[in-house]
Design an enzyme around this catalytic site. Structure first.
Site, PDB file in Angstrom:
ATOM      1  N   CYS A 146      -4.272   6.144  -9.514  1.00  0.00           N
ATOM      2  CA  CYS A 146      -5.240   6.946  -8.751  1.00  0.00           C
ATOM      3  C   CYS A 146      -5.167   8.418  -9.160  1.00  0.00           C
ATOM      4  O   CYS A 146      -4.234   9.130  -8.766  1.00  0.00           O
ATOM      5  CB  CYS A 146      -4.945   6.784  -7.257  1.00  0.00           C
ATOM      6  SG  CYS A 146      -5.939   7.820  -6.184  1.00  0.00           S
ATOM      7  N   CYS A 149      -5.369  10.917  -6.300  1.00  0.00           N
ATOM      8  CA  CYS A 149      -4.119  11.043  -5.544  1.00  0.00           C
ATOM      9  C   CYS A 149      -3.083  11.847  -6.325  1.00  0.00           C
ATOM     10  O   CYS A 149      -2.382  12.683  -5.762  1.00  0.00           O
ATOM     11  CB  CYS A 149      -3.510   9.668  -5.260  1.00  0.00           C
ATOM     12  SG  CYS A 149      -4.664   8.467  -4.604  1.00  0.00           S
ATOM     13  N   ASP A 150      -2.958  11.584  -7.613  1.00  0.00           N
ATOM     14  CA  ASP A 150      -1.785  12.056  -8.353  1.00  0.00           C
ATOM     15  C   ASP A 150      -2.077  13.056  -9.465  1.00  0.00           C
ATOM     16  O   ASP A 150      -1.134  13.609 -10.041  1.00  0.00           O
ATOM     17  CB  ASP A 150      -1.044  10.847  -8.963  1.00  0.00           C
ATOM     18  CG  ASP A 150      -0.523   9.908  -7.883  1.00  0.00           C
ATOM     19  OD1 ASP A 150      -0.255  10.390  -6.773  1.00  0.00           O
ATOM     20  OD2 ASP A 150      -0.398   8.704  -8.149  1.00  0.00           O
TER      21      ASP A 150
HETATM   22  P1  FAD Z   1      -3.641  -1.262   2.177  1.00  0.00           P
HETATM   23  O1  FAD Z   1      -2.893   0.001   2.306  1.00  0.00           O
HETATM   24  O2  FAD Z   1      -3.701  -1.910   0.850  1.00  0.00           O
HETATM   25  O3  FAD Z   1      -2.988  -2.294   3.212  1.00  0.00           O
HETATM   26  C1  FAD Z   1      -3.414  -3.606   3.352  1.00  0.00           C
HETATM   27  C2  FAD Z   1      -2.276  -4.414   3.923  1.00  0.00           C
HETATM   28  O4  FAD Z   1      -2.768  -5.669   4.377  1.00  0.00           O
HETATM   29  C3  FAD Z   1      -1.182  -4.729   2.900  1.00  0.00           C
HETATM   30  O5  FAD Z   1       0.080  -4.481   3.459  1.00  0.00           O
HETATM   31  C4  FAD Z   1      -1.368  -6.226   2.651  1.00  0.00           C
HETATM   32  O6  FAD Z   1      -0.181  -6.889   2.289  1.00  0.00           O
HETATM   33  C5  FAD Z   1      -1.828  -6.677   4.032  1.00  0.00           C
HETATM   34  N1  FAD Z   1      -2.461  -7.988   3.980  1.00  0.00           N
HETATM   35  C6  FAD Z   1      -3.329  -8.448   3.038  1.00  0.00           C
HETATM   36  N2  FAD Z   1      -3.671  -9.720   3.317  1.00  0.00           N
HETATM   37  C7  FAD Z   1      -2.989 -10.060   4.450  1.00  0.00           C
HETATM   38  C8  FAD Z   1      -2.920 -11.258   5.220  1.00  0.00           C
HETATM   39  N3  FAD Z   1      -3.603 -12.357   4.882  1.00  0.00           N
HETATM   40  N4  FAD Z   1      -2.125 -11.282   6.312  1.00  0.00           N
HETATM   41  C9  FAD Z   1      -1.411 -10.160   6.669  1.00  0.00           C
HETATM   42  N5  FAD Z   1      -1.454  -8.991   5.975  1.00  0.00           N
HETATM   43  C10 FAD Z   1      -2.229  -8.960   4.880  1.00  0.00           C
HETATM   44  N6  FAD Z   1      -4.403   7.416  -1.210  1.00  0.00           N
HETATM   45  C11 FAD Z   1      -4.382   8.703  -0.780  1.00  0.00           C
HETATM   46  O7  FAD Z   1      -5.230   9.078   0.028  1.00  0.00           O
HETATM   47  N7  FAD Z   1      -3.424   9.581  -1.232  1.00  0.00           N
HETATM   48  C12 FAD Z   1      -2.456   9.224  -2.107  1.00  0.00           C
HETATM   49  O8  FAD Z   1      -1.631  10.037  -2.513  1.00  0.00           O
HETATM   50  C13 FAD Z   1      -2.448   7.872  -2.564  1.00  0.00           C
HETATM   51  N8  FAD Z   1      -1.515   7.453  -3.431  1.00  0.00           N
HETATM   52  C14 FAD Z   1      -1.487   6.132  -3.804  1.00  0.00           C
HETATM   53  C15 FAD Z   1      -0.468   5.703  -4.636  1.00  0.00           C
HETATM   54  C16 FAD Z   1      -0.393   4.369  -5.009  1.00  0.00           C
HETATM   55  C17 FAD Z   1       0.722   3.907  -5.907  1.00  0.00           C
HETATM   56  C18 FAD Z   1      -1.369   3.437  -4.531  1.00  0.00           C
HETATM   57  C19 FAD Z   1      -1.287   1.986  -4.911  1.00  0.00           C
HETATM   58  C20 FAD Z   1      -2.401   3.882  -3.714  1.00  0.00           C
HETATM   59  C21 FAD Z   1      -2.477   5.217  -3.344  1.00  0.00           C
HETATM   60  N9  FAD Z   1      -3.486   5.688  -2.518  1.00  0.00           N
HETATM   61  C22 FAD Z   1      -3.465   6.982  -2.076  1.00  0.00           C
HETATM   62  C23 FAD Z   1      -4.569   4.812  -2.049  1.00  0.00           C
HETATM   63  C24 FAD Z   1      -4.267   4.317  -0.621  1.00  0.00           C
HETATM   64  O9  FAD Z   1      -2.964   3.803  -0.608  1.00  0.00           O
HETATM   65  C25 FAD Z   1      -5.262   3.258  -0.200  1.00  0.00           C
HETATM   66  O10 FAD Z   1      -6.566   3.770  -0.314  1.00  0.00           O
HETATM   67  C26 FAD Z   1      -5.015   2.838   1.245  1.00  0.00           C
HETATM   68  O11 FAD Z   1      -3.680   2.418   1.435  1.00  0.00           O
HETATM   69  C27 FAD Z   1      -5.942   1.700   1.647  1.00  0.00           C
HETATM   70  O12 FAD Z   1      -5.616   1.340   2.945  1.00  0.00           O
HETATM   71  P2  FAD Z   1      -5.952  -0.096   3.546  1.00  0.00           P
HETATM   72  O13 FAD Z   1      -5.461  -0.060   4.939  1.00  0.00           O
HETATM   73  O14 FAD Z   1      -7.373  -0.420   3.316  1.00  0.00           O
HETATM   74  O15 FAD Z   1      -5.146  -1.159   2.662  1.00  0.00           O
END
Ligand code: FAD
Length: 321
Positions: A146, A149-150
């Protein structure tokens, strides 16, 4: 857990809301529905509790933390805030769903069936990986998925971007604001990106291209990325390329397999919602975060849509009364 299980493995009570996913979207939905007295139950995965941000170190762009915050600490705070208002958390996966009826059925990995009037899907999306040794280990230590982000951490550095689509071109162009040089590595001789995005990248002096090339090896020094070995896919020849940043932009996979035969998905497999609401194609089922969003993919936008999903669920439930 507070609910009793019947001999058939089904929960006796019907929840107002069950949330699937423990990222910023899921935890924010839990916070809002808990404060609305809806007693949410959140399933947050058996192995990946806290979502994508638990795989990174410093998060500098989540408002409210002027000094930045560690990704896992931010997620722990979000969880604690929701729990403080009565949200229940189960660190387990939902393995099957039946969302068609007024009462939604969700089965966990032990086979217990949970019932709810509304479901908020916040399962996120996974960044596609190269599948190379050290890739995960160096995440946050030079390897990133990303640029928004970084990118800021790579001022005046040499950076590699892997990929040939629109996202890769956008990341590469964005990174020229910080980097000394950006090398785009692409497996084919032509890019998949739109002409506009290609032209924008071609016009940047800082960007050069390694076509017909793939990353054969990731190299590190003192636990930080130090470069890669590039392999020419036509000749098999290899060469080393020094870099302190490796941005992998080869796509994302929204976690929608569970819902594919029940909810409308777009061509890329993302959950379709009736924008600007979080309503999906079935009543009582809402989608939030990266499982819906292939444009912004930020913690703050995921949290914002988790809030919207909670308010949508609340209004749906109020209309049932
Ligand atoms: P996620 O954070 O992906 O969470 C989804 C969760 O649901 C996961 O834990 C998954 O295991 C769980 N899940 C899936 N299916 C199931 C199921 N069937 N049953 C139970 N649980 C389930 N964004 C920023 O704004 N700033 C940053 O600095 C930044 N740095 C990042 C660095 C990295 C390495 C990564 C990978 C991403 C980064 N992002 C950053 C992006 C940010 O992390 C995502 O946009 C955000 O986390 C998305 O949130 P979410 O809740 O949609 O999903």
């Amino acid at each position: 857990m507070t609910t009793a299980t019947t001999p058939t493995g089904a929960q006796d009570d019907v929840r107002e809301v069950i949330i699937i996913g423990s990222g910023p979207a899921g935890y924010t939905a839990a916070l809002y529905t808990a404060r609305a007295q809806l007693k949410p139950l959140l399933f947050g995965s058996s192995i990946f509790v806290g979502g994508s941000l638990t795989t990174t170190t410093e998060v500098e762009n989540f408002p409210g933390f002027p000094q930045g915050i560690d990704g896992p600490d931010l997620m722990e705070n979000m969880r604690a805030q929701a729990v403080r208002f009565g949200a229940e958390m189960i660190d387990d996966d939902i393995v099957s769903v039946d969302l068609a009826g007024d009462i939604k059925l969700l089965t966990d990995s032990a086979g217990t069936v949970h019932r709810a009037k509304t479901v908020i899907i916040a399962t996120g999306s996974g960044y596609r990986k190269l599948g190379l040794p050290q890739e995960d280990e160096l995440s946050g230590r030079g390897v990133s998925w990303c640029a928004t982000c970084d990118g800021f951490f790579f001022r005046d550095r040499d950076i590699i971007v892997v990929g040939g689509g629109d996202t890769a071109m956008e990341e590469a162009t964005f990174l020229t604001r910080f980097a000394r040089s950006v090398t785009v590595v692409h497996r084919r001789s032509t890019l998949r990106a739109s002409k506009t995005m290609q032209n924008r990248a071609f016009a940047e002096d800082k960007i050069s291209f390694a076509f017909d090339s793939e990353i054969a090896e990731i190299k590190s020094e003192n636990g930080m990325l130090s470069g890669v070995v590039l392999r020419d896919v036509l000749t098999g020849d290899t060469r080393e390329l020094d870099a302190t940043g490796l941005f992998i932009a080869i796509g994302h996979d929204p976690r929608t397999e569970l819902f594919a035969d029940q909810l409308e998905l777009d061509d890329d497999g993302y959950l379709k919602t009736q924008s600007p609401t979080t309503r999906t194609s079935l009543p009582g089922v809402f989608g939030a975060g990266d499982v819906v969003d292939h444009i912004y993919r930020q913690a703050i936008t995921a949290a914002g849509s988790g809030c919207a999903a909670a308010l949508d669920a609340e209004r749906y439930l109020a209309a049932l009364r």
